[in-house]
Design a protein around this motif. Sequence first.
Motif, mmCIF file in Angstrom:
data_model
loop_
_atom_site.group_PDB
_atom_site.id
_atom_site.type_symbol
_atom_site.label_atom_id
_atom_site.label_comp_id
_atom_site.label_asym_id
_atom_site.label_seq_id
_atom_site.Cartn_x
_atom_site.Cartn_y
_atom_site.Cartn_z
ATOM 1 N N SER A 11 -2.000 -7.402 3.135
ATOM 2 C CA SER A 11 -1.108 -7.913 2.434
ATOM 3 C C SER A 11 -0.139 -9.142 2.508
ATOM 4 N N VAL A 12 0.151 -9.828 1.934
ATOM 5 C CA VAL A 12 0.953 -10.624 2.246
ATOM 6 C C VAL A 12 2.044 -11.297 0.767
ATOM 7 N N GLY A 13 3.588 -11.215 1.427
ATOM 8 C CA GLY A 13 5.052 -11.990 0.149
ATOM 9 C C GLY A 13 5.663 -12.665 0.246
ATOM 10 N N PHE A 14 7.046 -12.424 -0.498
ATOM 11 C CA PHE A 14 7.808 -12.647 -0.290
ATOM 12 C C PHE A 14 9.478 -11.842 0.068
ATOM 13 N N SER A 15 10.047 -12.241 0.456
ATOM 14 C CA SER A 15 11.201 -11.364 -0.050
ATOM 15 C C SER A 15 12.453 -11.873 -0.218
ATOM 16 N N ILE A 16 12.904 -11.023 -1.011
ATOM 17 C CA ILE A 16 15.149 -12.099 -0.630
ATOM 18 C C ILE A 16 15.568 -11.011 0.039
ATOM 19 N N LEU A 36 -4.296 -7.545 -0.185
ATOM 20 C CA LEU A 36 -5.860 -8.187 -0.379
ATOM 21 C C LEU A 36 -6.922 -7.138 -0.801
ATOM 22 N N ASP A 37 -6.725 -5.970 -0.038
ATOM 23 C CA ASP A 37 -8.169 -5.472 -0.099
ATOM 24 C C ASP A 37 -7.707 -4.067 -0.854
ATOM 25 N N GLY A 38 -9.150 -3.193 -1.156
ATOM 26 C CA GLY A 38 -9.334 -2.378 -1.455
ATOM 27 C C GLY A 38 -9.259 -2.231 -3.154
ATOM 28 N N ASP A 39 -9.406 -1.871 -4.149
ATOM 29 C CA ASP A 39 -9.794 -1.922 -5.517
ATOM 30 C C ASP A 39 -8.594 -1.906 -5.979
ATOM 31 N N LYS A 40 -6.854 -1.377 -5.731
ATOM 32 C CA LYS A 40 -6.330 -2.274 -6.437
ATOM 33 C C LYS A 40 -5.103 -3.208 -5.820
ATOM 34 N N ARG A 41 -4.896 -3.957 -5.965
ATOM 35 C CA ARG A 41 -4.912 -5.825 -5.730
ATOM 36 C C ARG A 41 -3.713 -5.882 -6.902
ATOM 37 N N ASP A 42 -3.122 -5.544 -7.516
ATOM 38 C CA ASP A 42 -1.967 -5.528 -7.719
ATOM 39 C C ASP A 42 -0.456 -6.226 -7.138
ATOM 40 N N ARG A 43 0.139 -6.678 -7.311
ATOM 41 C CA ARG A 43 1.159 -6.690 -6.904
ATOM 42 C C ARG A 43 2.466 -5.724 -7.358
ATOM 43 N N GLN A 44 3.120 -5.750 -5.944
ATOM 44 C CA GLN A 44 4.502 -4.838 -5.409
ATOM 45 C C GLN A 44 5.853 -5.164 -5.436
ATOM 46 N N TYR A 71 0.756 -1.576 -0.072
ATOM 47 C CA TYR A 71 -0.023 -0.047 0.068
ATOM 48 C C TYR A 71 0.902 1.194 0.100
ATOM 49 N N ALA A 72 1.202 2.076 -1.534
ATOM 50 C CA ALA A 72 1.608 3.391 -1.138
ATOM 51 C C ALA A 72 1.087 4.730 0.067
ATOM 52 N N LEU A 73 2.308 5.062 -0.481
ATOM 53 C CA LEU A 73 1.550 7.012 0.101
ATOM 54 C C LEU A 73 0.386 7.435 0.101
ATOM 55 N N ASP A 74 0.410 6.640 -1.405
ATOM 56 C CA ASP A 74 -1.088 7.478 -1.908
ATOM 57 C C ASP A 74 -2.440 7.030 -1.896
ATOM 58 N N SER A 75 -2.541 4.790 -1.658
ATOM 59 C CA SER A 75 -3.639 5.151 -1.553
ATOM 60 C C SER A 75 -4.209 4.829 -0.654
ATOM 61 N N LEU A 76 -4.674 5.436 0.287
ATOM 62 C CA LEU A 76 -5.060 5.987 1.361
ATOM 63 C C LEU A 76 -5.597 7.527 1.521
ATOM 64 N N PRO A 77 -7.053 7.706 2.073
ATOM 65 C CA PRO A 77 -7.444 8.818 2.145
ATOM 66 C C PRO A 77 -6.267 9.665 2.500
ATOM 67 N N ARG A 78 -6.074 10.914 2.285
ATOM 68 C CA ARG A 78 -4.815 11.895 3.392
ATOM 69 C C ARG A 78 -5.040 12.630 4.197
ATOM 70 N N LEU A 79 -6.351 12.398 4.509
ATOM 71 C CA LEU A 79 -6.689 12.965 5.610
ATOM 72 C C LEU A 79 -6.274 12.647 7.041
#
Length: 279
Positions: free
Chosen positions: A248-253, A270-278, A192-200
Amino acid sequence: LFRTGQRLALTADLSAIRQRAALIYDLPLLPHLELHTELVTQRRDFGPFVREGTGGELGLVGRLDRHTRIYDRYRVEAVRTSLDAADRKPSELPAMTDHALGNGTIATLGVGLVHDTLDERWLPRRGTLFTDRADRRWGSDYTFERIGGSFDHARSLGPLTLRLHGHAASIRGDVPLSERLQHDGHAEVRGYALDSLPRLGSNVEAVGRVELETPSWKGLSIAGWADAGLRENADPMYGGSSPLLQRSVGFSIIWRSPIGPLRFDWAVPLDGDKRDRQF
């Protein structure tokens, strides 16, 4: 300083969205008590608005044992908040007065407890609890209360390493935009990037993480993880809303390189409208 036990430090942190510089001086008073002073200037870009502050802190730190300390502090800061018209939608932020933005003096008196059994800087086992209050009686233009805490834990499970993290905070009262709780992007809930939620911003936040790491080859390891965050805006002035869940779920190197650990994360929201892999 000259083996007196006094400490003088200048720190600076610079990034695209954060700039902070602090001058710190610590003076021992008793065997387990020291005076802490700090002068700081900082700037944070939240997207639709920028918060700038200059001020200082005065506090006492007492050590209960090798790993536990308590503190009380008085912090005062002159804050300037400016809206970035080029980076916001017309309806994203309502028209606000200087007081609502947070332009003025913010002074807080806080107490806290820190328990730290840090064995490695990047694999901590640590707990922190803090609370503070801003009040006009000690020089603040605002009156609000903020309370929060954080927890980190790491332990070995055979060749694996389990890491847990959690933090939560709540703020209430006469809270300007500059002091509301803001989503910190992938650094808080990966995917979830900085601009993915309301800015208030919000009044209540809670974040939890669990991660399991397994060694791979010559300083390289692989980790699987899950993040979750919960936010609530209970202030009608900012369009109060129901709780918002982020998972969210994921893996790391992870590469423990000669210059320090580097990690590369792949996250699936896993939530919201944008569920593309980041990445």
